[in-house]
Design a protein around this motif. Structure first.
Motif, PDB file in Angstrom:
ATOM      1  N   ALA A   1     -61.672 -58.257 -18.711  1.00  0.00           N
ATOM      2  CA  ALA A   1     -61.627 -58.724 -20.119  1.00  0.00           C
ATOM      3  C   ALA A   1     -60.405 -58.644 -20.734  1.00  0.00           C
ATOM      4  CB  ALA A   1     -62.411 -57.903 -21.059  1.00  0.00           C
ATOM      5  N   ASP A   2     -59.557 -57.451 -20.421  1.00  0.00           N
ATOM      6  CA  ASP A   2     -58.292 -57.274 -20.874  1.00  0.00           C
ATOM      7  C   ASP A   2     -57.325 -58.186 -20.082  1.00  0.00           C
ATOM      8  OD1 ASP A   2     -58.773 -55.330 -22.753  1.00  0.00           O
ATOM      9  OD2 ASP A   2     -58.756 -53.865 -21.234  1.00  0.00           O
ATOM     10  N   VAL A   3     -57.468 -58.360 -18.817  1.00  0.00           N
ATOM     11  CA  VAL A   3     -56.748 -59.386 -18.044  1.00  0.00           C
ATOM     12  C   VAL A   3     -56.697 -60.782 -18.334  1.00  0.00           C
ATOM     13  CG1 VAL A   3     -56.086 -60.036 -15.781  1.00  0.00           C
ATOM     14  CG2 VAL A   3     -56.655 -57.716 -15.954  1.00  0.00           C
ATOM     15  N   ARG A   4     -58.084 -61.262 -18.964  1.00  0.00           N
ATOM     16  CA  ARG A   4     -58.309 -62.410 -19.475  1.00  0.00           C
ATOM     17  C   ARG A   4     -57.540 -62.504 -20.663  1.00  0.00           C
ATOM     18  NH1 ARG A   4     -63.573 -61.566 -17.219  1.00  0.00           N
ATOM     19  NH2 ARG A   4     -64.205 -60.974 -19.327  1.00  0.00           N
ATOM     20  N   ARG A   5     -57.631 -61.679 -21.452  1.00  0.00           N
ATOM     21  CA  ARG A   5     -57.176 -61.929 -22.979  1.00  0.00           C
ATOM     22  C   ARG A   5     -55.648 -61.962 -22.729  1.00  0.00           C
ATOM     23  NH1 ARG A   5     -55.758 -57.830 -26.841  1.00  0.00           N
ATOM     24  NH2 ARG A   5     -56.690 -56.264 -25.593  1.00  0.00           N
ATOM     25  N   PHE A   6     -55.075 -61.017 -22.078  1.00  0.00           N
ATOM     26  CA  PHE A   6     -53.484 -60.904 -22.169  1.00  0.00           C
ATOM     27  C   PHE A   6     -53.082 -62.454 -21.224  1.00  0.00           C
ATOM     28  CE2 PHE A   6     -53.886 -56.814 -23.400  1.00  0.00           C
ATOM     29  CZ  PHE A   6     -52.834 -56.810 -24.399  1.00  0.00           C
ATOM     30  N   SER A   7     -53.746 -62.837 -20.366  1.00  0.00           N
ATOM     31  CA  SER A   7     -53.322 -63.820 -19.625  1.00  0.00           C
ATOM     32  C   SER A   7     -53.331 -65.150 -20.654  1.00  0.00           C
ATOM     33  CB  SER A   7     -54.352 -64.227 -18.484  1.00  0.00           C
ATOM     34  OG  SER A   7     -54.181 -63.169 -17.179  1.00  0.00           O
ATOM     35  N   SER A   8     -54.477 -65.184 -21.366  1.00  0.00           N
ATOM     36  CA  SER A   8     -54.572 -66.322 -22.564  1.00  0.00           C
ATOM     37  C   SER A   8     -53.479 -66.250 -23.490  1.00  0.00           C
ATOM     38  CB  SER A   8     -56.053 -66.062 -23.084  1.00  0.00           C
ATOM     39  OG  SER A   8     -56.064 -67.159 -24.044  1.00  0.00           O
ATOM     40  N   ILE A   9     -53.185 -64.890 -23.716  1.00  0.00           N
ATOM     41  CA  ILE A   9     -52.001 -64.814 -24.720  1.00  0.00           C
ATOM     42  C   ILE A   9     -50.692 -65.221 -23.842  1.00  0.00           C
ATOM     43  CG2 ILE A   9     -50.365 -63.139 -25.765  1.00  0.00           C
ATOM     44  CD1 ILE A   9     -53.126 -61.519 -26.307  1.00  0.00           C
ATOM     45  N   PHE A  10     -50.596 -64.977 -22.907  1.00  0.00           N
ATOM     46  CA  PHE A  10     -49.340 -65.472 -22.194  1.00  0.00           C
ATOM     47  C   PHE A  10     -49.172 -66.948 -22.009  1.00  0.00           C
ATOM     48  CE2 PHE A  10     -46.092 -65.942 -18.726  1.00  0.00           C
ATOM     49  CZ  PHE A  10     -45.143 -65.091 -19.085  1.00  0.00           C
ATOM     50  N   ASP A  11     -50.263 -67.620 -21.799  1.00  0.00           N
ATOM     51  CA  ASP A  11     -50.442 -68.800 -21.844  1.00  0.00           C
ATOM     52  C   ASP A  11     -49.995 -69.759 -22.930  1.00  0.00           C
ATOM     53  OD1 ASP A  11     -51.145 -68.724 -18.908  1.00  0.00           O
ATOM     54  OD2 ASP A  11     -53.144 -69.152 -19.234  1.00  0.00           O
ATOM     55  N   ASN A  12     -50.225 -69.138 -24.025  1.00  0.00           N
ATOM     56  CA  ASN A  12     -50.112 -69.526 -25.369  1.00  0.00           C
ATOM     57  C   ASN A  12     -48.775 -69.458 -25.944  1.00  0.00           C
ATOM     58  OD1 ASN A  12     -49.972 -69.182 -28.502  1.00  0.00           O
ATOM     59  ND2 ASN A  12     -51.899 -70.090 -28.405  1.00  0.00           N
ATOM     60  N   LEU A  13     -48.114 -68.227 -25.151  1.00  0.00           N
ATOM     61  CA  LEU A  13     -46.753 -67.909 -25.338  1.00  0.00           C
ATOM     62  C   LEU A  13     -45.811 -68.902 -24.521  1.00  0.00           C
ATOM     63  CD1 LEU A  13     -46.561 -64.208 -25.376  1.00  0.00           C
ATOM     64  CD2 LEU A  13     -46.247 -65.832 -27.509  1.00  0.00           C
ATOM     65  N   ARG A  14     -46.249 -69.511 -23.580  1.00  0.00           N
ATOM     66  CA  ARG A  14     -45.555 -70.139 -22.632  1.00  0.00           C
ATOM     67  C   ARG A  14     -45.561 -71.601 -23.210  1.00  0.00           C
ATOM     68  NH1 ARG A  14     -47.694 -70.430 -16.537  1.00  0.00           N
ATOM     69  NH2 ARG A  14     -49.512 -70.774 -17.664  1.00  0.00           N
ATOM     70  N   ALA A  15     -46.762 -72.051 -24.038  1.00  0.00           N
ATOM     71  CA  ALA A  15     -46.832 -73.366 -24.455  1.00  0.00           C
ATOM     72  C   ALA A  15     -46.091 -73.380 -25.778  1.00  0.00           C
ATOM     73  CB  ALA A  15     -48.256 -73.919 -24.805  1.00  0.00           C
ATOM     74  N   THR A  16     -45.845 -72.188 -26.388  1.00  0.00           N
ATOM     75  CA  THR A  16     -45.091 -72.107 -27.776  1.00  0.00           C
ATOM     76  C   THR A  16     -43.624 -72.188 -27.548  1.00  0.00           C
ATOM     77  OG1 THR A  16     -46.826 -70.969 -28.674  1.00  0.00           O
ATOM     78  CG2 THR A  16     -45.010 -70.764 -29.843  1.00  0.00           C
ATOM     79  N   ALA A  17     -43.187 -71.384 -26.366  1.00  0.00           N
ATOM     80  CA  ALA A  17     -41.822 -71.677 -26.218  1.00  0.00           C
ATOM     81  C   ALA A  17     -41.133 -72.642 -25.877  1.00  0.00           C
ATOM     82  CB  ALA A  17     -41.458 -70.398 -25.000  1.00  0.00           C
ATOM     83  N   ALA A  18     -39.713 -72.823 -26.062  1.00  0.00           N
ATOM     84  CA  ALA A  18     -38.812 -73.845 -25.614  1.00  0.00           C
ATOM     85  C   ALA A  18     -38.915 -73.812 -23.930  1.00  0.00           C
ATOM     86  CB  ALA A  18     -37.653 -73.577 -26.229  1.00  0.00           C
ATOM     87  N   SER A  19     -38.515 -75.246 -23.726  1.00  0.00           N
ATOM     88  CA  SER A  19     -38.454 -75.328 -22.125  1.00  0.00           C
ATOM     89  C   SER A  19     -37.634 -74.436 -21.596  1.00  0.00           C
ATOM     90  CB  SER A  19     -38.576 -76.762 -21.800  1.00  0.00           C
ATOM     91  OG  SER A  19     -37.145 -76.973 -22.087  1.00  0.00           O
ATOM     92  N   PRO A  20     -37.867 -74.303 -20.148  1.00  0.00           N
ATOM     93  CA  PRO A  20     -36.627 -73.449 -19.541  1.00  0.00           C
ATOM     94  C   PRO A  20     -35.432 -73.965 -19.666  1.00  0.00           C
ATOM     95  CG  PRO A  20     -38.659 -73.623 -18.038  1.00  0.00           C
ATOM     96  CD  PRO A  20     -38.608 -74.343 -19.179  1.00  0.00           C
ATOM     97  N   ASP A  21     -35.362 -75.421 -19.545  1.00  0.00           N
ATOM     98  CA  ASP A  21     -34.068 -75.795 -19.792  1.00  0.00           C
ATOM     99  C   ASP A  21     -33.322 -75.803 -21.139  1.00  0.00           C
ATOM    100  OD1 ASP A  21     -33.804 -76.847 -17.403  1.00  0.00           O
ATOM    101  OD2 ASP A  21     -34.554 -78.854 -17.668  1.00  0.00           O
ATOM    102  N   ASP A  22     -34.313 -76.126 -22.179  1.00  0.00           N
ATOM    103  CA  ASP A  22     -33.593 -75.707 -23.614  1.00  0.00           C
ATOM    104  C   ASP A  22     -33.449 -74.461 -24.037  1.00  0.00           C
ATOM    105  OD1 ASP A  22     -33.958 -78.504 -24.136  1.00  0.00           O
ATOM    106  OD2 ASP A  22     -35.968 -78.664 -25.116  1.00  0.00           O
ATOM    107  N   SER A  23     -34.079 -73.429 -23.020  1.00  0.00           N
ATOM    108  CA  SER A  23     -34.068 -72.071 -23.470  1.00  0.00           C
ATOM    109  C   SER A  23     -32.435 -71.749 -22.928  1.00  0.00           C
ATOM    110  CB  SER A  23     -35.154 -71.357 -22.758  1.00  0.00           C
ATOM    111  OG  SER A  23     -36.501 -71.477 -23.408  1.00  0.00           O
TER     112      SER A  23
END
Length: 286
Positions: A252-274
């Motif tokens: 359950a913890d792995v799923r929760r933090f994996s979901s959080i990380f996926d959300n952060l990837r979508a929120t963050a600027a692209s690698p090129d823009d970063s």
């Protein structure tokens, strides 16, 4: 003098998981195992949660009770003998905190790491000067030797990114970590320039969550997700906080933090823009 606790390793976690699986297959509770083997329930709990390595006679008793076949026995006996071997430690690391040496060992055996940092540059991407400044700032009572030991450990960890079979790293950093002048302008300029250079590595993905993104799921704090090459080794979450270091491995913890990380990837600027943002910030400190 207190005895230092068993530092967990990937092998010890794997052994614990296999023994839990065998007990479940035998449809036995811990209490029933205790009744039939005489192994203390607390001891069995510590074995099954990778807090201690079973003695040879204890392991034999468990494998006899679980009716393990010859192949299972050989595998688990070998695993138990190797359970205390750290994947990557140096002699002086014995003076580092137990949780940190455990983290070093797990990281060294991981195949990939997903790391979100809200206040720091990820340890695997820090320059030596930045690492020294941030460690001294976070640990004001540390001796000069304590600081140097931690800096050396941090720099040596970075070899994981340049070895023949390099660690895959996906790092997401809040813009606040890029703008905080750790060590002063020159240290930060060099650190930002280093990030721009290292971002070109094919096995490294680096993203920044800009201030313009507003509130996001990573604001409660930083974390690390480690994946291991053997499917028997469950993913591991590491959280470093004021309350202490914490390792989590429940599904359950792995799923929760994996979901959080996926959300952060979508929120963050692209690698090129970063990368462009980091380059601009580095130039601003000229």
């Amino acid at each position: 003098m207190a005895t230092k606790k068993q530092t967990p390793t990937v092998r010890l976690r794997r052994l614990a998981a296999e023994l839990r699986r065998l007990r479940a297959a035998a449809e036995l509770s811990r209490e029933e195992v205790t009744e039939r083997t005489g192994i203390n329930t607390a001891t069995l709990y510590r074995i099954e949660t990778a807090k201690t390595r079973p003695q040879a006679r204890t392991l034999k008793a468990l494998l006899d009770l679980y009716d393990a076949d010859d192949e299972q026995r050989q595998h688990l006996v070998t695993l138990s003998k190797e359970a205390t071997k750290q994947g990557w430690l140096r002699p002086y690391h014995s003076d580092l905190p137990e949780e940190y040496t455990a983290y070093i060992s797990f990281e060294a055996e991981a195949s990939s790491v997903r790391n979100y940092e809200s206040l720091f540059i990820p340890g695997l991407l820090q320059t030596e000067a930045y690492a020294r400044a941030v460690i001294a700032g976070v640990l004001p009572n540390a001796t000069r030797q304590d600081i140097e030991d931690r800096v050396q450990a941090r720099i040596e960890r970075q070899q994981l990114l340049t070895q023949d079979d390099p660690l895959k790293l996906w790092a997401i950093v809040d813009e606040a970590a890029l703008r905080r002048a750790v060590g002063g302008p020159s240290v930060m300029r060099a650190q930002l320039a280093h990030l721009v250079d290292i971002a070109t590595l094919p096995h490294l993905t680096l993203q920044v969550i800009t201030f313009e993104s507003g509130a996001h799921t990573g604001m409660p704090g930083s974390f690390v997700l480690m994946d291991f090459p053997d499917p028997l080794d469950t993913d591991l979450i590491y959280i470093d906080s004021m309350a202490g270091d914490l390792f989590l491995e429940a599904d359950a913890d792995v799923r929760r933090f994996s979901s959080i990380f996926d959300n952060l990837r979508a929120t963050a600027a692209s690698p090129d823009d970063s990368t462009k943002l980091m380059a601009r910030l580095a130039n601003d400190r000229e």
